[in-house]
Design a protein around this motif. Structure first.
Motif, PDB file in Angstrom:
ATOM      1  N   HIS A 249       0.879  -1.186   0.005  1.00  0.00           N
ATOM      2  CA  HIS A 249       0.038   0.058  -0.047  1.00  0.00           C
ATOM      3  C   HIS A 249       1.087   1.392  -0.078  1.00  0.00           C
ATOM      4  O   HIS A 249       0.683   2.245  -0.555  1.00  0.00           O
ATOM      5  CB  HIS A 249      -0.892   0.125   1.279  1.00  0.00           C
ATOM      6  CG  HIS A 249      -2.151  -0.875   1.038  1.00  0.00           C
ATOM      7  ND1 HIS A 249      -3.434  -0.261   0.784  1.00  0.00           N
ATOM      8  CD2 HIS A 249      -2.247  -2.264   0.890  1.00  0.00           C
ATOM      9  CE1 HIS A 249      -4.176  -1.357   0.454  1.00  0.00           C
ATOM     10  NE2 HIS A 249      -3.431  -2.550   0.783  1.00  0.00           N
ATOM     11  N   GLU A 250       1.887   1.304   0.584  1.00  0.00           N
ATOM     12  CA  GLU A 250       2.954   2.139   0.868  1.00  0.00           C
ATOM     13  C   GLU A 250       3.570   2.470  -0.524  1.00  0.00           C
ATOM     14  O   GLU A 250       3.556   3.759  -1.143  1.00  0.00           O
ATOM     15  CB  GLU A 250       4.009   1.951   2.013  1.00  0.00           C
ATOM     16  CG  GLU A 250       4.901   3.265   1.927  1.00  0.00           C
ATOM     17  CD  GLU A 250       5.942   3.074   3.130  1.00  0.00           C
ATOM     18  OE1 GLU A 250       7.102   2.978   2.895  1.00  0.00           O
ATOM     19  OE2 GLU A 250       5.290   2.544   4.165  1.00  0.00           O
ATOM     20  N   VAL A 251       4.052   1.615  -1.104  1.00  0.00           N
ATOM     21  CA  VAL A 251       4.651   1.880  -2.607  1.00  0.00           C
ATOM     22  C   VAL A 251       3.793   2.246  -3.511  1.00  0.00           C
ATOM     23  O   VAL A 251       3.928   2.956  -4.733  1.00  0.00           O
ATOM     24  CB  VAL A 251       5.553   0.754  -3.027  1.00  0.00           C
ATOM     25  CG1 VAL A 251       6.767   0.690  -1.851  1.00  0.00           C
ATOM     26  CG2 VAL A 251       4.988  -0.679  -3.423  1.00  0.00           C
ATOM     27  N   ALA A 252       2.305   1.634  -3.579  1.00  0.00           N
ATOM     28  CA  ALA A 252       1.374   1.891  -4.542  1.00  0.00           C
ATOM     29  C   ALA A 252       1.044   3.270  -4.236  1.00  0.00           C
ATOM     30  O   ALA A 252       0.218   3.787  -5.229  1.00  0.00           O
ATOM     31  CB  ALA A 252       0.115   1.035  -4.304  1.00  0.00           C
ATOM     32  N   SER A 253       1.291   4.141  -3.268  1.00  0.00           N
ATOM     33  CA  SER A 253       0.922   5.582  -3.161  1.00  0.00           C
ATOM     34  C   SER A 253       2.008   6.290  -4.141  1.00  0.00           C
ATOM     35  O   SER A 253       1.913   7.660  -4.230  1.00  0.00           O
ATOM     36  CB  SER A 253       1.100   6.143  -1.772  1.00  0.00           C
ATOM     37  OG  SER A 253       2.275   6.194  -1.175  1.00  0.00           O
ATOM     38  N   PHE A 254       3.080   5.717  -4.521  1.00  0.00           N
ATOM     39  CA  PHE A 254       4.114   6.593  -5.572  1.00  0.00           C
ATOM     40  C   PHE A 254       3.612   6.693  -6.796  1.00  0.00           C
ATOM     41  O   PHE A 254       2.629   5.870  -7.370  1.00  0.00           O
ATOM     42  CB  PHE A 254       5.489   5.709  -5.587  1.00  0.00           C
ATOM     43  CG  PHE A 254       6.092   5.400  -4.105  1.00  0.00           C
ATOM     44  CD1 PHE A 254       5.593   6.323  -3.048  1.00  0.00           C
ATOM     45  CD2 PHE A 254       6.946   4.524  -3.964  1.00  0.00           C
ATOM     46  CE1 PHE A 254       6.229   6.008  -1.654  1.00  0.00           C
ATOM     47  CE2 PHE A 254       7.505   4.324  -2.772  1.00  0.00           C
ATOM     48  CZ  PHE A 254       7.254   4.968  -1.640  1.00  0.00           C
ATOM     49  N   GLU A 255       4.005   7.589  -7.489  1.00  0.00           N
ATOM     50  CA  GLU A 255       3.610   7.827  -8.876  1.00  0.00           C
ATOM     51  C   GLU A 255       4.760   7.241  -9.797  1.00  0.00           C
ATOM     52  O   GLU A 255       5.955   7.396  -9.423  1.00  0.00           O
ATOM     53  CB  GLU A 255       3.076   9.485  -8.850  1.00  0.00           C
ATOM     54  CG  GLU A 255       1.978   9.883  -8.309  1.00  0.00           C
ATOM     55  CD  GLU A 255       1.536  11.306  -8.510  1.00  0.00           C
ATOM     56  OE1 GLU A 255       2.174  11.639  -9.452  1.00  0.00           O
ATOM     57  OE2 GLU A 255       0.722  11.585  -8.001  1.00  0.00           O
ATOM     58  N   ASP A 256       4.531   7.095 -11.095  1.00  0.00           N
ATOM     59  CA  ASP A 256       5.307   6.570 -12.161  1.00  0.00           C
ATOM     60  C   ASP A 256       6.363   5.870 -11.543  1.00  0.00           C
ATOM     61  O   ASP A 256       7.474   5.873 -11.449  1.00  0.00           O
ATOM     62  CB  ASP A 256       5.985   8.202 -12.588  1.00  0.00           C
ATOM     63  CG  ASP A 256       5.318   9.046 -13.220  1.00  0.00           C
ATOM     64  OD1 ASP A 256       4.263   8.432 -13.970  1.00  0.00           O
ATOM     65  OD2 ASP A 256       5.232  10.165 -13.022  1.00  0.00           O
ATOM     66  N   VAL A 257       5.728   4.570 -11.257  1.00  0.00           N
ATOM     67  CA  VAL A 257       6.720   3.578 -10.634  1.00  0.00           C
ATOM     68  C   VAL A 257       6.137   2.158 -11.269  1.00  0.00           C
ATOM     69  O   VAL A 257       4.986   2.001 -11.685  1.00  0.00           O
ATOM     70  CB  VAL A 257       6.507   3.423  -9.108  1.00  0.00           C
ATOM     71  CG1 VAL A 257       4.890   3.212  -8.811  1.00  0.00           C
ATOM     72  CG2 VAL A 257       7.352   2.665  -8.291  1.00  0.00           C
TER      73      VAL A 257
END
Length: 173
Positions: A65-73
């Motif tokens: 859930h944390e990394v899914a909040s990043f953009e362009d990843v």
């Protein structure tokens, strides 16, 4: 904003393809297992041993859930990530999901050479290894098959094969 989740069984090529594909798409690359290890300062196998699978899967879900909040990843998930909690539905809503599908025989060939670094495989070889992979894959496939893109990643022997897979995925994405 782009968010891509690569999934598949261990040895399917998630990290190999993910690194190359993320460069071509100009996206940041995150291997979820390495991300967890960096945050907890322990290897995945240590977390599993110390905390047990249930606690590890909860950590994995929170880090997803944390990394899914990043953009362009582009995120390479752990092999089991899609199979727990609502992770698969969450990833399908958060971005584009890609399942790198590989046969049991090919996975066994790939994993035979690196099984010493994978504790769950360490004492298995030949038919026993294939049987283990087959049973695991059978239980995980219903989750993997929910991916928006199911991609045949069987042929991945050479750098040219990896480039061909990356090029085909570029067209699909």
């Amino acid at each position: 904003m782009k968010r891509i989740f690569l999934m598949g069984y261990m040895g399917a090529g998630k990290t190999t393809v993910g690194k190359k594909l993320s460069k071509q798409l100009n996206l940041s690359f995150i291997d979820l297992d390495y991300y967890i290890e960096g945050r907890y300062h322990k290897e995945i196998r240590q977390l599993f041993a110390e905390k047990g699978e249930e606690a590890f899967r909860d950590i994995e879900r929170r880090m997803l859930h944390e990394v899914a909040s990043f953009e362009d990843v582009l995120i390479s998930t752990g092999g089991g990530t899609p199979c727990f909690f609502d992770n698969m539905d969450f990833m399908n809503k958060a971005g584009t999901t890609v399942y790198l599908k590989v046969s049991v025989d090919e996975l066994a060939n790939r994993l035979e050479v690196c099984k010493q670094t994978r504790p769950v495989l360490r004492n298995r070889s030949g038919e026993e290894l294939k049987q283990f992979i087959g049973e695991s894959l059978e239980s995980r496939s219903p989750f993997y098959e929910k991916a928006q893109i199911i991609f045949d990643a069987e042929q991945m022997m050479t750098e040219q094969d990896i480039q061909a897979i990356t090029d085909k995925l570029m067209d699909l994405l």
